[in-house]
Design an enzyme around this catalytic site. Structure first.
Site, PDB file in Angstrom:
ATOM      1  N   LYS A   1       0.821  -1.251  -0.077  1.00  6.27           N
ATOM      2  CA  LYS A   1      -0.048  -0.096   0.154  1.00  6.27           C
ATOM      3  C   LYS A   1       0.626   1.023   0.023  1.00  6.27           C
ATOM      4  CE  LYS A   1      -4.145  -1.947   1.614  1.00  6.27           C
ATOM      5  NZ  LYS A   1      -4.010  -3.286   2.159  1.00  6.27           N
TER       6      LYS A   1
HETATM    7  C1  LIG Z   1      -4.758  -4.497   1.255  1.00  4.96           C
HETATM    8  C2  LIG Z   1      -3.780  -5.642   1.393  1.00  4.96           C
HETATM    9  C3  LIG Z   1      -4.008  -6.560   0.722  1.00  4.96           C
HETATM   10  C4  LIG Z   1      -5.406  -6.856  -0.385  1.00  4.96           C
HETATM   11  O1  LIG Z   1      -5.274  -5.916  -1.397  1.00  4.96           O
HETATM   12  P1  LIG Z   1      -6.653  -5.471  -2.237  1.00  4.96           P
HETATM   13  O2  LIG Z   1      -6.018  -4.568  -3.248  1.00  4.96           O
HETATM   14  O3  LIG Z   1      -7.724  -4.935  -1.147  1.00  4.96           O
HETATM   15  O4  LIG Z   1      -7.129  -6.832  -2.858  1.00  4.96           O
HETATM   16  C5  LIG Z   1      -3.346  -7.838   0.601  1.00  4.96           C
HETATM   17  N1  LIG Z   1      -2.343  -7.887   1.268  1.00  4.96           N
HETATM   18  C6  LIG Z   1      -2.011  -6.951   2.335  1.00  4.96           C
HETATM   19  C7  LIG Z   1      -0.711  -7.145   3.222  1.00  4.96           C
HETATM   20  C8  LIG Z   1      -2.854  -5.724   2.072  1.00  4.96           C
HETATM   21  O5  LIG Z   1      -2.377  -4.762   3.023  1.00  4.96           O
END
Ligand SMILES: *Cc1c(COP(=O)(O)O)cnc(C)c1O
Length: 433
Positions: free
Chosen positions: A107
């Site tokens: 993210k």
């Molecule tokens: C947010 C997140 C996900 C999921 O990603 P999406 O884009 O919501 O499908 C998977 N793994 C981690 C570690 C995350 O922080």
């Protein structure tokens, strides 16, 4: 490039407005009016291009003239200023490690790009307050993305004592323009306060409130970049004759949707797998054709505990709401916590690679898929560092991962957080004081 609302009931906007607004006024998600086609020249030369050049080419088609070339290049450079290594776990499966950014989860990429775009678009003397509720990972990435960005204050609500120790460190140790608010309640209480704040005209005007929600195009679109960087590394290793199967641990389906978009623009990827935990709305949809939102079920891969994935409508739009086309482009499967733990343990024992619980869900899905497609090699997206889930790693393997240097440094810093009751009036009074 213009963006339209998937609810079809709001004016088209440019990238700038879509990034500032976040969501269309009719409540819909913004979607690009056309999917750019990347030139054959660019796609054929991937292995020779610098990461920043790749990032710029991919993003320029969406951003258009809303950000000048020099500024966009600088934003890209800052967004991807850490490595995205493609690591071989074993003969059949690689891991694209997306956790080398400041908060150790993928993210960071979206949050860094978005923060710099908002900083760029901000009108002088008009302060912006980014308000966000977090159950853990998002808040840290957003806090870090906006840290020390001029003229932007960030207010993050998190449920007291309900985020992991590492997540709390990442939320509460920055200070400066980052205000952490510890709510005496759960994540739903935090979310309710944030939603109420956005409906409060007085507050939104006085503070210039905006959201750093994951549906914002400025968070969603830059996630394409690392798919290109991964295929560049893949082609260096395997050439162009063996395109990869790519497996993405999915919750809100923003990350995989960025990958599908990259493929639609020409990136050679053989097939996509959306790996889910027990929250299996999408796998069930692909099997039955019925999309039925559920209440989220808590699991060990908690960043994927989503019962109604908000980005799935974008995947449906991309494939013209045609279930057969969606099924031709991607498979989706669901794994439980027990298999997640076993996968972490087995991969550690056999290959000496430490997966985090999200990566483990993906590893399990890809290795199951390869049982019926033995000639297909591929990679998983390793979306978070194992250290963020110390307890789970210990339960799975007996290994006690030590805090790394940057986390140690954070834990030595003073905690900055205010503790508030789960009450909107109390929150508003604090924010305006
Ligand atoms: C947010 C997140 C996900 C999921 O990603 P999406 O884009 O919501 O499908 C998977 N793994 C981690 C570690 C995350 O922080």
């Amino acid at each position: 490039m213009n963006f339209f609302s998937l609810n079809q009931n709001a004016p088209k906007v440019s990238f700038r407005e879509a990034a500032i607004k976040g969501q269309a006024p009719d409540g819909g998600l913004y979607f690009p009016e056309t999917i750019p086609t990347l030139s054959a020249d660019f796609l054929n030369q991937l292995t020779d291009l610098e990461a920043e050049e790749i990032g710029y080419t991919v993003m320029h088609s969406y951003v258009g003239e809303d950000i000048g070339e020099a500024d966009l290049r600088k934003i890209i450079q800052e967004t991807i200023s850490f490595p995205f290594p493609l690591i071989e776990i074993n003969e059949n499966i690689h891991a694209l490690e997306l956790f080398h950014g400041p908060t150790m989860a993928f993210k960071d990429v979206g949050a860094r790009f978005m923060s710099r775009c908002l900083g760029h678009f901000r009108e002088k003397n008009n302060p912006i307050t980014v308000l966000v509720a977090t159950s853990g990972d998002t808040g840290g990435a957003v806090a870090n993305g906006f840290y020390e960005v001029d003229g932007i204050e960030v207010v993050i609500l998190f449920p007291s004592k309900k985020v992991s120790p590492v997540q709390e460190l990442q939320l509460t140790r920055l200070g400066k323009n980052i205000k952490a608010v510890e709510i005496e309640g759960n994540f739903d209480d935090c979310q309710r306060i944030v939603k109420t704040a956005f409906l409060d005209k007085e507050l939104t005007q006085m503070k210039g409130l905006t959201s750093a929600n994951s549906i914002n195009v400025a968070r969603w679109l830059p996630q394409q970049i690392y798919y290109f960087l991964a295929i560049k590394e893949w082609q260096k290793k395997y050439g162009k004759q063996l395109p990869a199967v790519v497996c993405v641990p999915s919750g809100n389906f923003g990350n995989i949707c960025a990958g599908l978009l990259a493929k639609s623009s020409g990136l050679p990827i053989r097939h996509f797998l959306a790996a889910c935990n027990k929250n299996a709305v999408v796998p069930e949809y692909l099997e039955t054709g019925i999309y039925e939102p559920q209440k989220a079920i808590p699991t060990l891969s908690n960043a994927m505990d989503v019962g109604d994935p908000s980005n799935f409508v974008r995947i449906q739009e991309l494939f013209k709401h045609n279930l057969d086309i969606i099924k031709a482009e991607m498979n989706s499967s669901s794994t439980d916590d027990l298999k997640t733990l076993r996968t972490i343990r087995d991969v550690w024992n056999q290959d000496h690679y430490m997966l985090d619980p999200h990566g483990a869900v993906a590893y399990h899905a890809l290795s199951e898929y390869q049982k019926s497609h033995p000639e297909q090699k591929g990679f998983i997206l390793e979306t978070a560092a194992p250290i963020k889930f110390q307890e789970t790693i210990y339960d799975a393997t007996g290994v006690n991962l030590p805090l790394t240097g940057s986390l140690k440094a954070l834990s030595a810093k003073e905690k900055h957080a205010v503790l508030l009751q789960a009450d909107y009036a109390v929150f508003k009074k604090w924010l305006l004081s």
